[in-house]
Design a protein around this motif. Structure first.
Motif, PDB file in Angstrom:
ATOM      1  N   ALA A 189       4.646   7.177  -6.149  1.00 33.26           N
ATOM      2  CA  ALA A 189       5.643   6.205  -6.147  1.00 33.26           C
ATOM      3  C   ALA A 189       5.619   5.340  -4.715  1.00 33.26           C
ATOM      4  O   ALA A 189       5.845   4.000  -4.777  1.00 33.26           O
ATOM      5  N   GLU A 190       5.646   5.944  -3.746  1.00 35.45           N
ATOM      6  CA  GLU A 190       5.717   5.207  -2.441  1.00 35.45           C
ATOM      7  C   GLU A 190       4.281   4.571  -2.190  1.00 35.45           C
ATOM      8  O   GLU A 190       4.394   3.516  -1.293  1.00 35.45           O
ATOM      9  N   PHE A 191       3.354   5.299  -2.270  1.00 33.60           N
ATOM     10  CA  PHE A 191       2.034   4.542  -1.619  1.00 33.60           C
ATOM     11  C   PHE A 191       1.337   4.140  -2.861  1.00 33.60           C
ATOM     12  O   PHE A 191      -0.001   3.360  -2.332  1.00 33.60           O
ATOM     13  N   ARG A 221      -2.430   5.550   4.838  1.00 31.51           N
ATOM     14  CA  ARG A 221      -2.430   4.171   5.350  1.00 31.51           C
ATOM     15  C   ARG A 221      -3.266   3.249   4.530  1.00 31.51           C
ATOM     16  O   ARG A 221      -4.118   3.442   4.391  1.00 31.51           O
ATOM     17  N   SER A 222      -2.280   2.322   3.925  1.00 29.27           N
ATOM     18  CA  SER A 222      -3.095   1.103   3.206  1.00 29.27           C
ATOM     19  C   SER A 222      -2.155  -0.012   2.867  1.00 29.27           C
ATOM     20  O   SER A 222      -0.976   0.338   3.259  1.00 29.27           O
ATOM     21  N   GLY A 244       0.579   3.208  11.536  1.00 27.13           N
ATOM     22  CA  GLY A 244       0.513   2.996  10.213  1.00 27.13           C
ATOM     23  C   GLY A 244       0.739   4.118   9.165  1.00 27.13           C
ATOM     24  O   GLY A 244       0.665   3.906   7.771  1.00 27.13           O
ATOM     25  N   PHE A 245       0.205   5.227   9.575  1.00 29.34           N
ATOM     26  CA  PHE A 245       0.088   6.402   8.656  1.00 29.34           C
ATOM     27  C   PHE A 245       1.741   6.967   8.149  1.00 29.34           C
ATOM     28  O   PHE A 245       2.606   6.742   8.982  1.00 29.34           O
ATOM     29  N   SER A 246       1.785   7.476   6.791  1.00 30.21           N
ATOM     30  CA  SER A 246       2.999   8.013   6.217  1.00 30.21           C
ATOM     31  C   SER A 246       2.488   8.978   5.367  1.00 30.21           C
ATOM     32  O   SER A 246       1.321   8.981   5.214  1.00 30.21           O
ATOM     33  N   THR A 247       3.320   9.848   5.280  1.00 29.10           N
ATOM     34  CA  THR A 247       3.108  11.157   4.192  1.00 29.10           C
ATOM     35  C   THR A 247       4.266  11.241   3.497  1.00 29.10           C
ATOM     36  O   THR A 247       5.599  11.089   3.728  1.00 29.10           O
ATOM     37  N   VAL A 248       4.243  11.699   2.133  1.00 33.09           N
ATOM     38  CA  VAL A 248       5.378  12.242   1.327  1.00 33.09           C
ATOM     39  C   VAL A 248       5.198  13.773   1.147  1.00 33.09           C
ATOM     40  O   VAL A 248       5.741  14.337   0.328  1.00 33.09           O
TER      41      VAL A 248
END
Length: 371
Positions: A189-191, A221-222, A244-248
């Motif tokens: 849902a986040e990415f 990252r996108s 810019g990278f993130s994680t769930v």
């Protein structure tokens, strides 16, 4: 795809805006919740989405919390979905002649996503008339039930888009043998969209998506990522590194441009030992060759939780137990084993692990076989 002449249902009448240049901003540190367009969970959420798109407003997408256990509202630009629609339609071979069957509520973001794609490409969609559909948007669990029924009930159905959980190659092969063309994707849902393929075994990174694996976790990252999250009335920007990278906190492995997804962070505690479920599930799944496998922690008065392995095909039970006896030890080896041909589903079509845990925790569960 075979052309289908069908009238759209009343809730499908929103005008589709023309494409426009994307506006890419860093995650907003502040969002005026009074101007946020929080979408309903009814079919008219599709019209709401397109109106927000025309008005250049952020949208709020409610999540049910079936994966994380916590409900929240995802805040994103409409462009972060719309600008990916053409590429998705090409990969799934969707066209204006198609009619997409989307069972389940619009509170499931994968369903709303599919309906918005249909509007974008001038296709039609339906919630309640699968017999008219050329394409189905399904979870893996719903796909299994459709294959069990046989495709004779769905004379126009040619393909299916599978999301919401990992699709095993075994089930994908069953669908192929019945003449169904599959597109499978992994996203959150986040990415939004992260990778696409035909099953969980061949997921390739989607357009403009970069992935890194750090300590077993998937970092993304996108341009398809959300802006932030509203929880308990408070807005929090999506945590992103300067790169810019993130994680769930999903677990996974990257092999070239192919992504193997092991699952969401989760663990049980049994006799004082913590057992992370996703890495263990990744080790056990290749042994399962007929159906699906789920790992649960069933409550126990003596050890806290009992690690329980659940298969949907009885033929997988004995080989999996024999493998576990040789390869797993201590707390990592399941103590209870169950065969449940038809696990309970959430309204969105995912396997309801909480209901399944409760079902198997009953002294005499009638819908499963434990040993």
């Amino acid at each position: 795809m075979t052309a289908v002449a069908s009238d759209r249902e009343k809730h499908e009448q929103a005008a589709v805006p023309s494409k426009r240049p994307a506006v890419r901003n860093a995650a907003a540190a502040f969002v005026d919740l009074g101007t946020l367009e929080v979408l309903t969970t009814r079919p008219d959420a599709v019209a709401q989405f397109w109106q927000a798109h025309r008005d250049h407003r952020l949208v709020g997408l409610r999540t049910s919390g079936t994966t994380t256990g916590t409900s929240k509202t995802i805040v994103r630009t409409t462009d972060s979905w719309v600008d990916s629609f053409d590429a998705i339609a090409r990969r799934c071979d969707l066209g204006p002649e198609d009619r997409i069957w989307i069972p389940g509520p619009m509170s499931a973001t994968m369903n709303l996503f599919a309906a918005c794609i249909a509007d974008h490409i001038s296709a039609s969609w339906t919630v309640s008339d699968p017999g008219s559909a050329t394409v189905a948007q399904l979870t893996p669990a719903r796909l299994v039930r459709l294959l069990d029924q046989g495709l004779a009930r769905y004379p126009r159905l040619q393909s299916a888009i599978i999301a919401g959980d990992g699709l095993s190659p075994v089930v994908a092969e069953r669908a192929h043998d019945q003449g169904l063309h599959l597109s499978h994707y992994y996203g959150t849902a986040e990415f939004s969209m992260i990778a696409m393929g035909t099953s969980a075994a061949d997921l390739a990174l989607f357009d403009q998506v970069d992935v890194q694996i750090r300590q077993g976790h998937i970092w993304v990252r996108s341009p398809w990522m959300c802006e932030g999250v509203v929880k308990d009335g408070a807005y929090t920007p999506l945590p992103r590194q300067q790169s810019g990278f993130s994680t769930v906190n999903d677990f996974g492995r990257l092999e070239g441009t192919h992504l193997l997804v092991d699952g969401r962070e989760g663990a049980i505690t049994t006799a004082g030992a913590t057992v992370p479920l996703a890495p263990l599930l990744a080790r056990m799944r290749p042994v399962v060759t007929h159906g699906e496998l789920y790992l649960l922690g069933c409550p126990d008065a003596h050890v806290g939780q009992v690690l329980t392995a659940v298969v949907t095909d009885q033929d997988d039970l004995d080989p999996l137990r024999a493998w576990a006896k040789q390869e797993l030890s201590g707390a990592l080896r399941p103590r209870h084993w169950a065969w449940v041909p038809k696990p309970p589903l959430t309204p969105a079509g995912k396997v309801d692990t909480r209901a399944l845990t409760e079902q198997l925790s009953e002294p005499r569960a009638e819908s499963g076989s434990c040993r």
